[in-house]
Design a protein around this motif. Structure first.
Motif, mmCIF file in Angstrom:
data_model
loop_
_atom_site.group_PDB
_atom_site.id
_atom_site.type_symbol
_atom_site.label_atom_id
_atom_site.label_comp_id
_atom_site.label_asym_id
_atom_site.label_seq_id
_atom_site.Cartn_x
_atom_site.Cartn_y
_atom_site.Cartn_z
ATOM 1 N N ILE A 12 26.143 54.039 36.460
ATOM 2 C CA ILE A 12 26.966 53.042 35.779
ATOM 3 C C ILE A 12 27.962 53.785 34.905
ATOM 4 C CG2 ILE A 12 26.984 51.078 34.202
ATOM 5 C CD1 ILE A 12 24.072 50.540 35.096
ATOM 6 N N VAL A 13 29.229 53.396 35.019
ATOM 7 C CA VAL A 13 30.290 54.051 34.258
ATOM 8 C C VAL A 13 31.148 53.007 33.553
ATOM 9 C CG1 VAL A 13 30.383 56.048 35.811
ATOM 10 C CG2 VAL A 13 31.889 54.102 36.235
ATOM 11 N N ASP A 14 31.795 53.450 32.491
ATOM 12 C CA ASP A 14 32.809 52.649 31.814
ATOM 13 C C ASP A 14 34.146 53.315 32.106
ATOM 14 O OD1 ASP A 14 30.806 51.067 30.701
ATOM 15 O OD2 ASP A 14 30.733 52.248 28.858
ATOM 16 N N ILE A 15 35.137 52.539 32.487
ATOM 17 C CA ILE A 15 36.456 53.091 32.797
ATOM 18 C C ILE A 15 37.229 53.267 31.491
ATOM 19 C CG2 ILE A 15 38.638 52.699 34.006
ATOM 20 C CD1 ILE A 15 37.021 50.999 36.029
ATOM 21 N N LEU A 16 37.637 54.493 31.236
ATOM 22 C CA LEU A 16 38.423 54.801 30.046
ATOM 23 C C LEU A 16 39.912 54.660 30.325
ATOM 24 C CD1 LEU A 16 36.498 58.018 28.935
ATOM 25 C CD2 LEU A 16 36.157 55.675 28.114
ATOM 26 N N TYR A 17 40.346 55.169 31.469
ATOM 27 C CA TYR A 17 41.748 55.119 31.891
ATOM 28 C C TYR A 17 41.809 54.873 33.388
ATOM 29 C CZ TYR A 17 42.275 57.718 27.524
ATOM 30 O OH TYR A 17 42.210 58.122 26.220
ATOM 31 N N TYR A 18 42.859 54.221 33.805
ATOM 32 C CA TYR A 18 43.075 53.959 35.230
ATOM 33 C C TYR A 18 44.501 54.352 35.574
ATOM 34 C CZ TYR A 18 43.957 51.176 39.458
ATOM 35 O OH TYR A 18 44.311 50.761 40.711
ATOM 36 N N PHE A 19 44.634 55.251 36.541
ATOM 37 C CA PHE A 19 45.945 55.679 37.016
ATOM 38 C C PHE A 19 46.074 55.267 38.478
ATOM 39 C CE2 PHE A 19 44.760 58.827 33.726
ATOM 40 C CZ PHE A 19 45.789 58.603 32.830
ATOM 41 N N GLU A 55 47.572 48.792 43.990
ATOM 42 C CA GLU A 55 47.013 48.601 42.657
ATOM 43 C C GLU A 55 46.305 47.252 42.645
ATOM 44 O OE1 GLU A 55 48.379 48.203 38.020
ATOM 45 O OE2 GLU A 55 49.852 48.754 39.518
ATOM 46 N N LYS A 56 45.097 47.256 42.124
ATOM 47 C CA LYS A 56 44.361 45.996 42.078
ATOM 48 C C LYS A 56 44.029 45.637 40.641
ATOM 49 C CE LYS A 56 40.066 48.384 43.116
ATOM 50 N NZ LYS A 56 38.942 48.485 43.996
ATOM 51 N N THR A 57 43.807 44.385 40.401
ATOM 52 C CA THR A 57 43.407 43.943 39.080
ATOM 53 C C THR A 57 41.952 44.333 38.876
ATOM 54 O OG1 THR A 57 44.916 42.079 39.249
ATOM 55 C CG2 THR A 57 43.197 41.939 37.587
ATOM 56 N N LEU A 58 41.667 44.948 37.755
ATOM 57 C CA LEU A 58 40.301 45.353 37.453
ATOM 58 C C LEU A 58 39.628 44.218 36.697
ATOM 59 C CD1 LEU A 58 40.981 49.025 36.293
ATOM 60 C CD2 LEU A 58 40.619 48.158 38.597
ATOM 61 N N PRO A 59 38.569 43.626 37.263
ATOM 62 C CA PRO A 59 37.938 42.481 36.607
ATOM 63 C C PRO A 59 37.326 42.842 35.245
ATOM 64 C CG PRO A 59 36.752 43.096 38.612
ATOM 65 C CD PRO A 59 37.950 43.964 38.529
ATOM 66 N N PHE A 60 36.848 44.061 35.101
ATOM 67 C CA PHE A 60 36.327 44.535 33.818
ATOM 68 C C PHE A 60 36.244 46.049 33.859
ATOM 69 C CE2 PHE A 60 32.867 42.948 36.499
ATOM 70 C CZ PHE A 60 32.071 44.078 36.641
ATOM 71 N N PHE A 61 36.104 46.656 32.684
ATOM 72 C CA PHE A 61 36.122 48.112 32.569
ATOM 73 C C PHE A 61 34.757 48.697 32.199
ATOM 74 C CE2 PHE A 61 40.548 47.245 32.522
ATOM 75 C CZ PHE A 61 41.183 48.398 32.914
ATOM 76 N N LYS A 62 33.808 47.870 31.809
ATOM 77 C CA LYS A 62 32.494 48.372 31.386
ATOM 78 C C LYS A 62 31.427 47.979 32.394
ATOM 79 C CE LYS A 62 33.357 48.742 26.505
ATOM 80 N NZ LYS A 62 33.348 50.168 26.414
ATOM 81 N N GLY A 63 30.456 48.868 32.590
ATOM 82 C CA GLY A 63 29.348 48.567 33.490
ATOM 83 C C GLY A 63 29.758 48.531 34.952
ATOM 84 N N VAL A 64 30.657 49.411 35.349
ATOM 85 C CA VAL A 64 31.122 49.491 36.736
ATOM 86 C C VAL A 64 30.181 50.439 37.489
ATOM 87 C CG1 VAL A 64 33.071 50.125 38.199
ATOM 88 C CG2 VAL A 64 33.483 49.084 35.976
ATOM 89 N N TYR A 65 29.924 50.144 38.749
ATOM 90 C CA TYR A 65 28.967 50.926 39.526
ATOM 91 C C TYR A 65 29.653 51.964 40.402
ATOM 92 C CZ TYR A 65 25.417 47.589 38.164
ATOM 93 O OH TYR A 65 24.565 46.821 37.439
ATOM 94 N N TRP A 102 32.627 46.644 41.477
ATOM 95 C CA TRP A 102 32.564 45.673 40.386
ATOM 96 C C TRP A 102 31.593 44.600 40.823
ATOM 97 C CZ3 TRP A 102 36.663 48.676 41.314
ATOM 98 C CH2 TRP A 102 37.306 49.239 40.233
ATOM 99 N N VAL A 103 30.429 44.543 40.181
ATOM 100 C CA VAL A 103 29.421 43.555 40.536
ATOM 101 C C VAL A 103 29.355 42.539 39.410
ATOM 102 C CG1 VAL A 103 26.993 43.182 41.123
ATOM 103 C CG2 VAL A 103 28.127 45.292 41.838
ATOM 104 N N GLU A 104 29.672 41.307 39.727
ATOM 105 C CA GLU A 104 29.659 40.248 38.717
ATOM 106 C C GLU A 104 28.464 39.351 38.937
ATOM 107 O OE1 GLU A 104 33.489 38.503 37.582
ATOM 108 O OE2 GLU A 104 34.319 39.649 39.248
ATOM 109 N N ASP A 105 27.873 38.862 37.826
ATOM 110 C CA ASP A 105 26.732 37.938 37.927
ATOM 111 C C ASP A 105 27.170 36.590 38.400
ATOM 112 O OD1 ASP A 105 24.975 39.840 37.062
ATOM 113 O OD2 ASP A 105 25.153 39.291 34.953
#
Length: 105
Positions: A12-19, A55-65, A102-105
């Motif tokens: 599990i990672v948190d995204i700090l920056y996206y290029f 480029e895609k929209t990132l649904p969230f930046f925390k708890g990415v697999y 990105w796994v969403e509940d």
């Protein structure tokens, strides 16, 4: 890449920056999106090079697999990423060639 325990198949990672890749993907060059991440279990910075794509929209930046089975073992000699000219990736940085999930509940 370390997982949270020996039985885990992902980290599990948190995204700090996206290029995102800003160039048109060509067959004669290898392009990638770059995600600079912090691995939750270790606190390590991890550079994730993901397949070229729009480029895609990132649904969230925390708890990415980051799944072990999505890691590519074939290392490329040259890879093109779209990063600011003054951005430097450290010489002994931890990196992986993989896609993120990105796994969403």
């Amino acid at each position: 890449m370390e997982t949270t325990n020996a039985k885990d198949s992902c980290a599990i990672v948190d995204i700090l920056y996206y290029f995102p890749n800003m160039e048109k993907c060509e067959s004669n060059k290898k392009f990638a999106n770059l995600y600079v991440c912090k691995q939750e279990s270790t606190g390590d910075t991890l550079y994730v090079f993901a397949d070229c794509g729009r480029e895609k929209t990132l649904p969230f930046f925390k708890g990415v697999y980051l799944a072990k089975d999505s890691i590519k073992n074939k290392v490329v000699k040259e890879l093109v990423v779209s990063i600011p000219e003054n951005y430097i990736i450290p010489k002994k940085a931890k990196y992986v060639f993989s896609d993120l999930l990105w796994v969403e509940d």
